[in-house]
Design a protein around this motif. Structure first.
Motif, PDB file in Angstrom:
ATOM      1  N   GLY A  17       0.815  -1.205   0.000  1.00 50.07           N
ATOM      2  CA  GLY A  17       0.000   0.000   0.000  1.00 50.07           C
ATOM      3  C   GLY A  17       0.849   1.255   0.000  1.00 50.07           C
ATOM      4  O   GLY A  17       0.528   2.252  -0.677  1.00 50.07           O
ATOM      5  N   ALA A  18       1.945   1.223   0.748  1.00 50.53           N
ATOM      6  CA  ALA A  18       2.866   2.363   0.773  1.00 50.53           C
ATOM      7  C   ALA A  18       3.470   2.605  -0.598  1.00 50.53           C
ATOM      8  O   ALA A  18       3.641   3.758  -1.033  1.00 50.53           O
ATOM      9  N   MET A  19       3.782   1.526  -1.307  1.00 47.81           N
ATOM     10  CA  MET A  19       4.355   1.653  -2.643  1.00 47.81           C
ATOM     11  C   MET A  19       3.381   2.344  -3.592  1.00 47.81           C
ATOM     12  O   MET A  19       3.764   3.233  -4.375  1.00 47.81           O
ATOM     13  N   GLU A  20       2.120   1.955  -3.573  1.00 46.22           N
ATOM     14  CA  GLU A  20       1.135   2.554  -4.470  1.00 46.22           C
ATOM     15  C   GLU A  20       0.934   4.034  -4.154  1.00 46.22           C
ATOM     16  O   GLU A  20       0.790   4.859  -5.067  1.00 46.22           O
ATOM     17  N   LYS A  21       0.922   4.390  -2.872  1.00 45.38           N
ATOM     18  CA  LYS A  21       0.796   5.804  -2.503  1.00 45.38           C
ATOM     19  C   LYS A  21       2.029   6.590  -2.946  1.00 45.38           C
ATOM     20  O   LYS A  21       1.924   7.740  -3.392  1.00 45.38           O
ATOM     21  N   ALA A  44       9.846  -0.880   5.201  1.00 48.86           N
ATOM     22  CA  ALA A  44       9.832  -2.234   4.648  1.00 48.86           C
ATOM     23  C   ALA A  44       9.760  -2.207   3.132  1.00 48.86           C
ATOM     24  O   ALA A  44      10.297  -3.089   2.451  1.00 48.86           O
ATOM     25  N   ALA A  45       9.105  -1.183   2.587  1.00 44.54           N
ATOM     26  CA  ALA A  45       8.993  -1.044   1.136  1.00 44.54           C
ATOM     27  C   ALA A  45      10.241  -0.449   0.507  1.00 44.54           C
ATOM     28  O   ALA A  45      10.348  -0.387  -0.717  1.00 44.54           O
ATOM     29  N   GLY A  46      11.190  -0.011   1.325  1.00 46.16           N
ATOM     30  CA  GLY A  46      12.419   0.576   0.799  1.00 46.16           C
ATOM     31  C   GLY A  46      12.254   2.011   0.345  1.00 46.16           C
ATOM     32  O   GLY A  46      13.118   2.553  -0.356  1.00 46.16           O
ATOM     33  N   LEU A  47      11.166   2.666   0.754  1.00 48.15           N
ATOM     34  CA  LEU A  47      10.918   4.046   0.343  1.00 48.15           C
ATOM     35  C   LEU A  47      11.703   5.043   1.181  1.00 48.15           C
ATOM     36  O   LEU A  47      12.056   6.120   0.700  1.00 48.15           O
ATOM     37  N   LEU A  48      11.953   4.683   2.429  1.00 49.32           N
ATOM     38  CA  LEU A  48      12.706   5.532   3.343  1.00 49.32           C
ATOM     39  C   LEU A  48      13.974   4.813   3.769  1.00 49.32           C
ATOM     40  O   LEU A  48      14.058   3.585   3.711  1.00 49.32           O
ATOM     41  N   ALA A  49      14.946   5.579   4.186  1.00 50.56           N
ATOM     42  CA  ALA A  49      16.215   5.014   4.647  1.00 50.56           C
ATOM     43  C   ALA A  49      16.621   5.728   5.933  1.00 50.56           C
ATOM     44  O   ALA A  49      16.005   6.711   6.343  1.00 50.56           O
ATOM     45  N   GLY A  50      17.684   5.234   6.543  1.00 54.09           N
ATOM     46  CA  GLY A  50      18.161   5.828   7.782  1.00 54.09           C
ATOM     47  C   GLY A  50      17.696   5.040   8.992  1.00 54.09           C
ATOM     48  O   GLY A  50      17.167   3.922   8.875  1.00 54.09           O
ATOM     49  N   GLU A  51      17.880   5.639  10.178  1.00 54.19           N
ATOM     50  CA  GLU A  51      17.456   4.982  11.409  1.00 54.19           C
ATOM     51  C   GLU A  51      17.228   6.015  12.497  1.00 54.19           C
ATOM     52  O   GLU A  51      17.705   7.152  12.406  1.00 54.19           O
ATOM     53  N   GLY A  52      16.500   5.601  13.516  1.00 47.71           N
ATOM     54  CA  GLY A  52      16.225   6.497  14.632  1.00 47.71           C
ATOM     55  C   GLY A  52      15.477   7.739  14.191  1.00 47.71           C
ATOM     56  O   GLY A  52      14.449   7.667  13.527  1.00 47.71           O
ATOM     57  N   THR A  53      16.017   8.893  14.562  1.00 48.89           N
ATOM     58  CA  THR A  53      15.389  10.161  14.196  1.00 48.89           C
ATOM     59  C   THR A  53      15.880  10.675  12.850  1.00 48.89           C
ATOM     60  O   THR A  53      15.407  11.706  12.371  1.00 48.89           O
ATOM     61  N   ARG A  54      16.818   9.964  12.227  1.00 47.83           N
ATOM     62  CA  ARG A  54      17.370  10.381  10.935  1.00 47.83           C
ATOM     63  C   ARG A  54      16.795   9.505   9.815  1.00 47.83           C
ATOM     64  O   ARG A  54      17.480   8.667   9.243  1.00 47.83           O
ATOM     65  N   ILE A  55      15.522   9.677   9.553  1.00 47.67           N
ATOM     66  CA  ILE A  55      14.833   8.943   8.492  1.00 47.67           C
ATOM     67  C   ILE A  55      14.606   9.900   7.328  1.00 47.67           C
ATOM     68  O   ILE A  55      14.144  11.027   7.511  1.00 47.67           O
ATOM     69  N   LEU A  76       3.600  10.457   2.907  1.00 45.24           N
ATOM     70  CA  LEU A  76       3.143   9.167   3.416  1.00 45.24           C
ATOM     71  C   LEU A  76       2.566   9.302   4.819  1.00 45.24           C
ATOM     72  O   LEU A  76       1.545   8.682   5.140  1.00 45.24           O
ATOM     73  N   GLU A  77       3.204  10.110   5.647  1.00 48.35           N
ATOM     74  CA  GLU A  77       2.680  10.330   6.999  1.00 48.35           C
ATOM     75  C   GLU A  77       1.291  10.944   6.946  1.00 48.35           C
ATOM     76  O   GLU A  77       0.384  10.544   7.681  1.00 48.35           O
ATOM     77  N   ARG A  91       6.987   2.030   9.539  1.00 53.00           N
ATOM     78  CA  ARG A  91       7.570   0.697   9.396  1.00 53.00           C
ATOM     79  C   ARG A  91       7.231   0.101   8.028  1.00 53.00           C
ATOM     80  O   ARG A  91       8.038  -0.628   7.440  1.00 53.00           O
ATOM     81  N   ASP A  92       6.029   0.412   7.503  1.00 48.95           N
ATOM     82  CA  ASP A  92       5.661  -0.087   6.186  1.00 48.95           C
ATOM     83  C   ASP A  92       6.454   0.619   5.093  1.00 48.95           C
ATOM     84  O   ASP A  92       6.877  -0.003   4.114  1.00 48.95           O
ATOM     85  N   ALA A  93       6.660   1.931   5.253  1.00 47.91           N
ATOM     86  CA  ALA A  93       7.453   2.680   4.277  1.00 47.91           C
ATOM     87  C   ALA A  93       8.902   2.210   4.284  1.00 47.91           C
ATOM     88  O   ALA A  93       9.541   2.120   3.224  1.00 47.91           O
TER      89      ALA A  93
END
Length: 257
Positions: free
Chosen positions: A25-29, A91-102, A79-80, A87-89
């Protein structure tokens, strides 16, 4: 599942929402956002790039091309606002990074959506238009995407491959798109120079002949040999399209002759 793949029928799993459903669903959006961005004022540089490559507005719409703005978080905010879980974004590989640096994985790039055999959106490829960085990047492999089991435009090409009794194998997005526009809708792209056995198996399901039309540079010639071996294991009749030295299929199709 194998018979469903051959028939081009999607099998739906039942029971529970599942992480993969949320990622899909995240991918389609994301695709809808990228396509709006290409059509809007901020997509002007991307539209100019595509026009230089012989891809008009109608062609871009046909192949669902998009534009990822150069902002670090434009897709993230979109997306937000649409209620997509982070977590879905991720998992879809749309976002990268970790913690507060997404941050957005794709920035300042023309977007090529990659669909699987059944037409499900599984990944994106991004082509840099300006600035520094890798010319092409793609979605990471994960619960939706396996590069070894995917060929770009196969879902659109499979009927023509069956009808014509052949496929045309090229390396990249633009090569495949330009072949489709030039009247060769049986073209698919391996998205790189290493044809996997799973990709060779996909090709062999629809026709007994494959024309390999990789770039004429050294890497392309070596890839042609590797592709021949992989495809011959599946019993295909292999033909190699010889291009002028230093040219790729897109160059030839864009030329005066």
């Amino acid at each position: 599942a194998l018979l469903a793949d051959r028939a081009g029928v999607a099998l739906e799993r039942t029971g529970g929402r599942g992480r993969s459903k949320g990622a899909a669903g995240a991918m389609e959006k994301a695709l809808a956002f990228f396509r709006r961005s290409l059509a809007g004022p901020q997509g002007e540089s991307a539209r100019r790039y595509l026009e230089r490559r012989g891809i008009g507005v109608a062609d871009a719409a046909t192949f669902e091309l998009g534009w990822a703005p150069p902002s670090w978080d434009s897709l993230k905010k979109e997306l937000e606002a649409s209620g997509v879980q982070s977590r879905d974004a991720m998992a879809a590989g749309l976002l990268a990074g970790e913690g507060t640096r997404i941050y957005d994985r794709f920035r300042g790039r023309v977007i090529f959506p990659i669909r699987d055999l059944q037409g499900r959106l599984v990944a994106f490829g991004g082509r840099l238009v300006d600035g520094e960085g890798a010319k092409y990047i793609s979605s990471p492999e994960g619960e939706l995407y396996s590069k070894r089991r995917t060929l770009y435009l196969l879902n659109a090409a499979k009927s023509s491959i069956r009808e014509k009794g052949r496929s045309i194998l090229v390396e990249g997005y633009m090569d495949a798109i330009k072949l489709h526009l030039a009247g060769f809708p049986e073209a698919v792209a391996s998205l790189g120079t290493a044809l996997a056995e799973e990709q060779a198996d996909l090709i062999s399901r629809f026709a007994d002949q494959c024309l390999i039309c990789y770039d004429s540079d050294t890497a392309g010639q070596e890839a042609t040999l590797r592709g021949m071996y992989a495809l011959q294991k599946n019993g295909l009749d292999i033909r190699v399209v010889v291009l002028p030295r230093g040219k790729d299929p897109d160059d030839v199709l864009s030329g005066p002759e």
